[in-house]
Design a protein around this motif. Sequence first.
Motif, PDB file in Angstrom:
ATOM      1  N   ASN A 290       0.799  -1.220  -0.009  1.00  0.00           N
ATOM      2  CA  ASN A 290       0.039  -0.026   0.067  1.00  0.00           C
ATOM      3  C   ASN A 290       0.979   1.293  -0.020  1.00  0.00           C
ATOM      4  O   ASN A 290       0.365   2.314  -0.511  1.00  0.00           O
ATOM      5  N   GLN A 291       2.198   1.346   0.520  1.00  0.00           N
ATOM      6  CA  GLN A 291       2.955   2.322   0.567  1.00  0.00           C
ATOM      7  C   GLN A 291       3.422   2.668  -0.559  1.00  0.00           C
ATOM      8  O   GLN A 291       3.812   3.752  -0.953  1.00  0.00           O
ATOM      9  N   TYR A 292       3.905   1.493  -1.380  1.00  0.00           N
ATOM     10  CA  TYR A 292       4.732   1.729  -2.743  1.00  0.00           C
ATOM     11  C   TYR A 292       3.735   1.213  -3.720  1.00  0.00           C
ATOM     12  O   TYR A 292       4.392   0.471  -4.684  1.00  0.00           O
ATOM     13  N   SER A 293       2.478   1.134  -3.581  1.00  0.00           N
ATOM     14  CA  SER A 293       1.666   0.719  -4.637  1.00  0.00           C
ATOM     15  C   SER A 293       2.022   0.852  -6.227  1.00  0.00           C
ATOM     16  O   SER A 293       1.976   0.041  -6.718  1.00  0.00           O
ATOM     17  N   SER A 294       2.202   2.205  -6.376  1.00  0.00           N
ATOM     18  CA  SER A 294       2.465   2.626  -7.887  1.00  0.00           C
ATOM     19  C   SER A 294       3.707   1.807  -8.539  1.00  0.00           C
ATOM     20  O   SER A 294       3.643   1.230  -9.704  1.00  0.00           O
TER      21      SER A 294
END
Length: 334
Positions: A290-294
Amino acid sequence: PAAEMTSDDHFYTQCKAESFSLTWNITDFSFADGTVQSSIFTNASEESKWTLLMFTCGVPYEEYLSLYFHWISGPKTGIPIKGRMAILNSDGEEAISRGESNTRCVFVGFDTFARLEDIMNEETGILQNDTLTVTCEVCSNTQRSQVKVPECSMADDLGDLWDQSLLPDCSLVVAGQEFQAHKAILAARCPVFRAMFTHNMMERQTIHEMEPEVLKELLTFIYSGKAPNLQDMAAELLVAADMYLLERLKRMCEEALCRSLTVENAAEILIFADLYLTPNLKEKSITFINQYSSDVMRTPGWKTIQKGHPYLMAELFHSLVSAGASPSKRPRFF
Protein backbone atom coordinates in the motif's frame (compact mmCIF):
# COMPACT_ATOMS: atom_id res chain seq x y z
CA PRO A 1 36.16 -4.29 75.36
CA ALA A 2 35.20 -2.39 72.23
CA ALA A 3 37.92 -0.34 70.59
CA GLU A 4 37.61 3.36 71.25
CA MET A 5 37.16 5.49 68.11
CA THR A 6 39.37 8.58 67.93
CA SER A 7 39.22 11.59 65.63
CA ASP A 8 42.08 10.14 63.54
CA ASP A 9 40.26 6.92 62.68
CA HIS A 10 39.13 6.50 59.01
CA PHE A 11 36.80 3.88 57.57
CA TYR A 12 36.48 3.04 53.88
CA THR A 13 33.84 1.16 51.86
CA GLN A 14 34.64 0.42 48.24
CA CYS A 15 31.67 0.20 45.84
CA LYS A 16 32.31 -1.40 42.49
CA ALA A 17 30.93 0.33 39.44
CA GLU A 18 30.90 -0.72 35.83
CA SER A 19 29.75 1.05 32.71
CA PHE A 20 28.60 -0.21 29.34
CA SER A 21 26.87 1.20 26.30
CA LEU A 22 24.95 -0.01 23.28
CA THR A 23 23.43 1.22 20.03
CA TRP A 24 19.90 0.27 18.96
CA ASN A 25 18.69 0.67 15.36
CA ILE A 26 14.93 0.61 14.81
CA THR A 27 14.25 0.00 11.11
CA ASP A 28 10.96 0.94 9.45
CA PHE A 29 10.34 3.32 12.32
CA SER A 30 7.33 4.95 10.66
CA PHE A 31 5.54 1.58 10.93
CA ALA A 32 6.13 1.33 14.68
CA ASP A 33 2.80 1.34 16.46
CA GLY A 34 2.76 1.08 20.23
CA THR A 35 5.62 -0.74 21.96
CA VAL A 36 9.04 -1.57 20.52
CA GLN A 37 11.53 -3.58 22.55
CA SER A 38 15.26 -4.09 22.01
CA SER A 39 17.18 -7.32 22.44
CA ILE A 40 18.29 -8.25 25.97
CA PHE A 41 21.65 -6.85 27.10
CA THR A 42 23.67 -7.38 30.28
CA ASN A 43 26.37 -5.73 32.31
CA ALA A 44 29.90 -7.17 32.14
CA SER A 45 29.36 -9.37 35.19
CA GLU A 46 26.12 -10.66 33.63
CA GLU A 47 24.36 -10.19 36.98
CA SER A 48 21.53 -8.11 35.55
CA LYS A 49 19.61 -8.09 32.29
CA TRP A 50 17.89 -5.15 30.64
CA THR A 51 16.11 -4.19 27.47
CA LEU A 52 15.24 -0.80 26.06
CA LEU A 53 11.50 -0.10 25.75
CA MET A 54 10.08 2.49 23.39
CA PHE A 55 6.47 3.69 23.23
CA THR A 56 5.55 5.57 20.08
CA CYS A 57 2.17 6.66 21.42
CA GLY A 58 2.76 7.18 25.11
CA VAL A 59 -0.21 7.59 27.42
CA PRO A 60 -1.12 10.28 28.30
CA TYR A 61 1.66 11.83 26.19
CA GLU A 62 0.43 10.83 22.73
CA GLU A 63 2.58 13.38 20.92
CA TYR A 64 5.77 12.08 22.47
CA LEU A 65 8.11 9.13 22.13
CA SER A 66 8.70 7.50 25.53
CA LEU A 67 11.98 5.67 26.21
CA TYR A 68 12.94 3.50 29.18
CA PHE A 69 15.49 1.05 30.54
CA HIS A 70 13.53 -2.08 31.52
CA TRP A 71 15.22 -4.17 34.22
CA ILE A 72 14.35 -7.86 33.55
CA SER A 73 16.38 -9.89 36.01
CA GLY A 74 19.18 -9.67 38.54
CA PRO A 75 19.64 -9.46 42.31
CA LYS A 76 16.35 -9.42 44.21
CA THR A 77 17.25 -6.07 45.77
CA GLY A 78 17.91 -4.58 42.34
CA ILE A 79 21.02 -2.73 41.24
CA PRO A 80 21.23 1.06 41.43
CA ILE A 81 22.00 2.48 38.01
CA LYS A 82 22.55 5.78 36.29
CA GLY A 83 21.41 5.83 32.69
CA ARG A 84 21.80 8.18 29.77
CA MET A 85 20.01 7.86 26.42
CA ALA A 86 20.31 9.73 23.15
CA ILE A 87 18.84 9.77 19.65
CA LEU A 88 21.41 10.29 16.90
CA ASN A 89 21.05 12.23 13.68
CA SER A 90 22.31 11.23 10.25
CA ASP A 91 25.82 12.48 11.12
CA GLY A 92 26.02 10.21 14.15
CA GLU A 93 25.70 13.17 16.50
CA GLU A 94 23.38 13.36 19.49
CA ALA A 95 20.21 15.16 18.42
CA ILE A 96 18.21 14.52 21.60
CA SER A 97 19.60 13.22 24.91
CA ARG A 98 18.48 12.80 28.50
CA GLY A 99 20.06 11.47 31.70
CA GLU A 100 18.52 9.65 34.67
CA SER A 101 19.65 9.80 38.31
CA ASN A 102 20.45 6.84 40.52
CA THR A 103 17.48 4.49 40.87
CA ARG A 104 16.50 0.87 41.50
CA CYS A 105 13.18 1.00 39.62
CA VAL A 106 12.15 -1.69 37.13
CA PHE A 107 11.47 1.06 34.56
CA VAL A 108 13.99 3.87 34.29
CA GLY A 109 13.42 6.50 31.65
CA PHE A 110 11.35 9.31 30.28
CA ASP A 111 7.65 9.62 29.46
CA THR A 112 8.34 12.57 27.16
CA PHE A 113 11.77 11.76 25.77
CA ALA A 114 11.19 13.43 22.38
CA ARG A 115 8.38 14.91 20.31
CA LEU A 116 7.34 12.56 17.52
CA GLU A 117 6.92 15.58 15.27
CA ASP A 118 10.61 16.46 15.70
CA ILE A 119 11.70 12.91 14.94
CA MET A 120 9.62 12.63 11.78
CA ASN A 121 10.62 16.10 10.53
CA GLU A 122 13.11 15.70 7.66
CA GLU A 123 14.84 18.96 8.60
CA THR A 124 16.10 17.49 11.88
CA GLY A 125 17.95 14.74 9.94
CA ILE A 126 17.12 12.16 12.61
CA LEU A 127 15.58 9.43 10.45
CA GLN A 128 17.86 7.82 7.85
CA ASN A 129 16.04 5.47 5.46
CA ASP A 130 13.26 5.30 8.05
CA THR A 131 15.74 4.05 10.67
CA LEU A 132 15.92 5.56 14.15
CA THR A 133 19.22 5.15 16.03
CA VAL A 134 19.22 5.19 19.84
CA THR A 135 22.30 4.95 22.03
CA CYS A 136 22.49 4.50 25.76
CA GLU A 137 25.09 4.41 28.51
CA VAL A 138 24.54 2.64 31.82
CA CYS A 139 26.63 2.85 34.97
CA SER A 140 25.72 0.31 37.65
CA ASN A 141 27.02 -0.21 41.15
CA THR A 142 27.37 -3.86 41.93
CA GLN A 143 29.17 -6.24 44.25
CA ARG A 144 30.26 -9.13 42.09
CA SER A 145 29.97 -12.69 43.26
CA GLN A 146 33.26 -14.45 44.00
CA VAL A 147 32.00 -17.59 42.27
CA LYS A 148 31.58 -17.46 38.51
CA VAL A 149 29.08 -20.07 37.38
CA PRO A 150 29.80 -21.13 33.77
CA GLU A 151 27.10 -20.60 31.19
CA CYS A 152 25.12 -23.64 30.14
CA SER A 153 26.80 -25.10 27.05
CA MET A 154 24.13 -27.65 26.15
CA ALA A 155 23.31 -26.08 22.76
CA ASP A 156 27.00 -25.92 21.84
CA ASP A 157 27.57 -29.49 22.98
CA LEU A 158 24.65 -30.79 20.94
CA GLY A 159 25.85 -28.71 18.01
CA ASP A 160 29.25 -30.42 18.23
CA LEU A 161 27.50 -33.80 18.33
CA TRP A 162 25.87 -32.90 15.01
CA ASP A 163 28.86 -31.19 13.39
CA GLN A 164 31.23 -34.04 14.18
CA SER A 165 28.72 -36.86 13.55
CA LEU A 166 29.50 -38.44 16.92
CA LEU A 167 27.74 -41.73 17.70
CA PRO A 168 24.91 -41.41 15.13
CA ASP A 169 22.14 -44.01 15.03
CA CYS A 170 20.17 -42.91 11.96
CA SER A 171 20.66 -41.18 8.66
CA LEU A 172 18.56 -38.83 6.55
CA VAL A 173 19.01 -38.89 2.79
CA VAL A 174 17.99 -36.16 0.36
CA ALA A 175 18.97 -35.93 -3.32
CA GLY A 176 21.56 -38.64 -2.75
CA GLN A 177 23.24 -36.75 0.11
CA GLU A 178 23.28 -38.45 3.51
CA PHE A 179 23.23 -36.76 6.94
CA GLN A 180 24.10 -38.73 10.06
CA ALA A 181 21.89 -37.93 13.05
CA HIS A 182 20.51 -39.15 16.38
CA LYS A 183 16.95 -40.39 16.71
CA ALA A 184 16.55 -39.35 20.33
CA ILE A 185 17.51 -35.73 19.63
CA LEU A 186 15.40 -35.49 16.49
CA ALA A 187 12.43 -36.97 18.32
CA ALA A 188 12.85 -34.66 21.32
CA ARG A 189 13.06 -31.51 19.20
CA CYS A 190 10.68 -32.20 16.31
CA PRO A 191 7.18 -33.72 16.58
CA VAL A 192 7.25 -34.94 12.97
CA PHE A 193 10.49 -36.86 13.49
CA ARG A 194 9.09 -38.17 16.78
CA ALA A 195 6.09 -39.61 14.97
CA MET A 196 8.29 -40.90 12.16
CA PHE A 197 10.59 -42.83 14.47
CA THR A 198 7.80 -44.01 16.74
CA HIS A 199 5.86 -45.63 13.93
CA ASN A 200 8.75 -46.58 11.66
CA MET A 201 11.93 -47.78 13.32
CA MET A 202 13.97 -47.72 10.11
CA GLU A 203 17.46 -46.34 10.68
CA ARG A 204 17.57 -44.73 7.24
CA GLN A 205 14.91 -42.27 6.12
CA THR A 206 14.68 -40.63 2.68
CA ILE A 207 13.49 -37.02 2.55
CA HIS A 208 11.93 -35.99 -0.75
CA GLU A 209 10.56 -32.52 -0.05
CA MET A 210 13.65 -30.26 0.18
CA GLU A 211 17.15 -29.48 -1.04
CA PRO A 212 20.19 -30.81 0.87
CA GLU A 213 21.32 -27.36 2.06
CA VAL A 214 17.85 -26.68 3.47
CA LEU A 215 17.79 -30.00 5.35
CA LYS A 216 21.26 -29.26 6.70
CA GLU A 217 20.07 -25.88 8.02
CA LEU A 218 16.97 -27.52 9.49
CA LEU A 219 19.08 -30.08 11.33
CA THR A 220 21.49 -27.40 12.53
CA PHE A 221 18.53 -25.60 14.12
CA ILE A 222 17.19 -28.79 15.68
CA TYR A 223 20.53 -29.47 17.37
CA SER A 224 21.66 -25.95 18.29
CA GLY A 225 18.63 -23.66 18.10
CA LYS A 226 20.52 -21.58 15.52
CA ALA A 227 20.18 -21.15 11.76
CA PRO A 228 23.34 -19.32 10.59
CA ASN A 229 22.33 -19.27 6.90
CA LEU A 230 18.68 -18.43 7.46
CA GLN A 231 18.75 -15.09 5.64
CA ASP A 232 19.93 -16.73 2.40
CA MET A 233 17.15 -19.34 2.34
CA ALA A 234 14.38 -17.88 4.51
CA ALA A 235 11.50 -18.84 2.22
CA GLU A 236 12.68 -22.42 1.59
CA LEU A 237 13.51 -22.90 5.27
CA LEU A 238 10.11 -21.55 6.32
CA VAL A 239 8.43 -24.17 4.12
CA ALA A 240 10.54 -26.89 5.77
CA ALA A 241 9.86 -25.52 9.26
CA ASP A 242 6.13 -25.50 8.51
CA MET A 243 6.31 -29.08 7.24
CA TYR A 244 8.18 -30.33 10.33
CA LEU A 245 6.15 -28.23 12.84
CA LEU A 246 9.13 -26.21 14.05
CA GLU A 247 7.21 -23.10 15.08
CA ARG A 248 10.15 -21.08 16.41
CA LEU A 249 12.17 -21.61 13.24
CA LYS A 250 9.13 -20.68 11.17
CA ARG A 251 8.78 -17.38 13.03
CA MET A 252 12.50 -16.70 12.65
CA CYS A 253 12.13 -17.14 8.88
CA GLU A 254 9.03 -14.94 8.91
CA GLU A 255 11.00 -12.19 10.65
CA ALA A 256 13.81 -12.47 8.09
CA LEU A 257 11.35 -12.20 5.21
CA CYS A 258 9.80 -9.11 6.79
CA ARG A 259 13.23 -7.48 6.68
CA SER A 260 13.77 -8.46 3.04
CA LEU A 261 10.67 -6.83 1.53
CA THR A 262 11.35 -4.82 -1.64
CA VAL A 263 9.25 -3.38 -4.43
CA GLU A 264 10.34 -6.30 -6.65
CA ASN A 265 9.40 -9.13 -4.26
CA ALA A 266 6.55 -7.69 -2.14
CA ALA A 267 3.75 -9.24 -4.21
CA GLU A 268 5.35 -12.72 -4.24
CA ILE A 269 6.00 -12.53 -0.50
CA LEU A 270 2.36 -11.59 0.13
CA ILE A 271 1.19 -14.66 -1.79
CA PHE A 272 3.73 -16.79 0.09
CA ALA A 273 2.68 -15.36 3.48
CA ASP A 274 -0.97 -16.10 2.76
CA LEU A 275 -0.18 -19.67 1.67
CA TYR A 276 1.90 -20.56 4.74
CA LEU A 277 -0.21 -18.75 7.36
CA THR A 278 2.36 -16.21 8.53
CA PRO A 279 0.16 -13.35 9.79
CA ASN A 280 2.92 -10.90 10.68
CA LEU A 281 4.58 -11.28 7.30
CA LYS A 282 1.24 -10.93 5.54
CA GLU A 283 0.36 -7.75 7.43
CA LYS A 284 3.82 -6.30 6.77
CA SER A 285 3.55 -7.13 3.06
CA ILE A 286 0.14 -5.50 2.76
CA THR A 287 1.38 -2.34 4.48
CA PHE A 288 4.46 -2.24 2.25
CA ILE A 289 2.46 -2.72 -0.96
CA ASN A 290 0.00 0.00 0.00
CA GLN A 291 2.88 2.37 0.71
CA TYR A 292 4.65 1.70 -2.60
CA SER A 293 1.64 0.62 -4.65
CA SER A 294 2.51 2.52 -7.85
CA ASP A 295 5.89 0.75 -8.08
CA VAL A 296 4.68 -2.70 -6.96
CA MET A 297 1.88 -2.66 -9.54
CA ARG A 298 4.50 -2.67 -12.31
CA THR A 299 6.08 -5.96 -11.17
CA PRO A 300 5.33 -9.50 -12.46
CA GLY A 301 4.24 -10.54 -8.98
CA TRP A 302 1.42 -8.02 -9.06
CA LYS A 303 0.06 -9.59 -12.23
CA THR A 304 0.07 -12.94 -10.43
CA ILE A 305 -2.03 -11.47 -7.62
CA GLN A 306 -4.48 -9.97 -10.10
CA LYS A 307 -4.95 -13.20 -12.02
CA GLY A 308 -4.86 -15.84 -9.30
CA HIS A 309 -5.52 -14.20 -5.94
CA PRO A 310 -8.45 -11.77 -6.15
CA TYR A 311 -9.18 -12.10 -2.42
CA LEU A 312 -5.73 -10.64 -1.69
CA MET A 313 -6.67 -7.65 -3.85
CA ALA A 314 -9.74 -7.22 -1.69
CA GLU A 315 -7.64 -7.40 1.50
CA LEU A 316 -5.24 -4.77 0.15
CA PHE A 317 -8.09 -2.41 -0.63
CA HIS A 318 -9.75 -3.07 2.73
CA SER A 319 -6.51 -2.24 4.57
CA LEU A 320 -6.33 1.10 2.78
CA VAL A 321 -9.89 1.96 3.77
CA SER A 322 -9.25 0.88 7.37
CA ALA A 323 -6.13 3.06 7.48
CA GLY A 324 -8.27 6.06 6.54
CA ALA A 325 -6.77 6.82 3.14
CA SER A 326 -8.89 9.31 1.23
CA PRO A 327 -10.51 8.07 -2.02
CA SER A 328 -8.33 10.40 -4.08
CA LYS A 329 -5.15 8.85 -2.66
CA ARG A 330 -6.18 5.21 -2.97
CA PRO A 331 -4.39 3.35 -5.80
CA ARG A 332 -6.52 1.80 -8.51
CA PHE A 333 -6.00 -1.92 -7.90
CA PHE A 334 -8.62 -3.07 -10.35
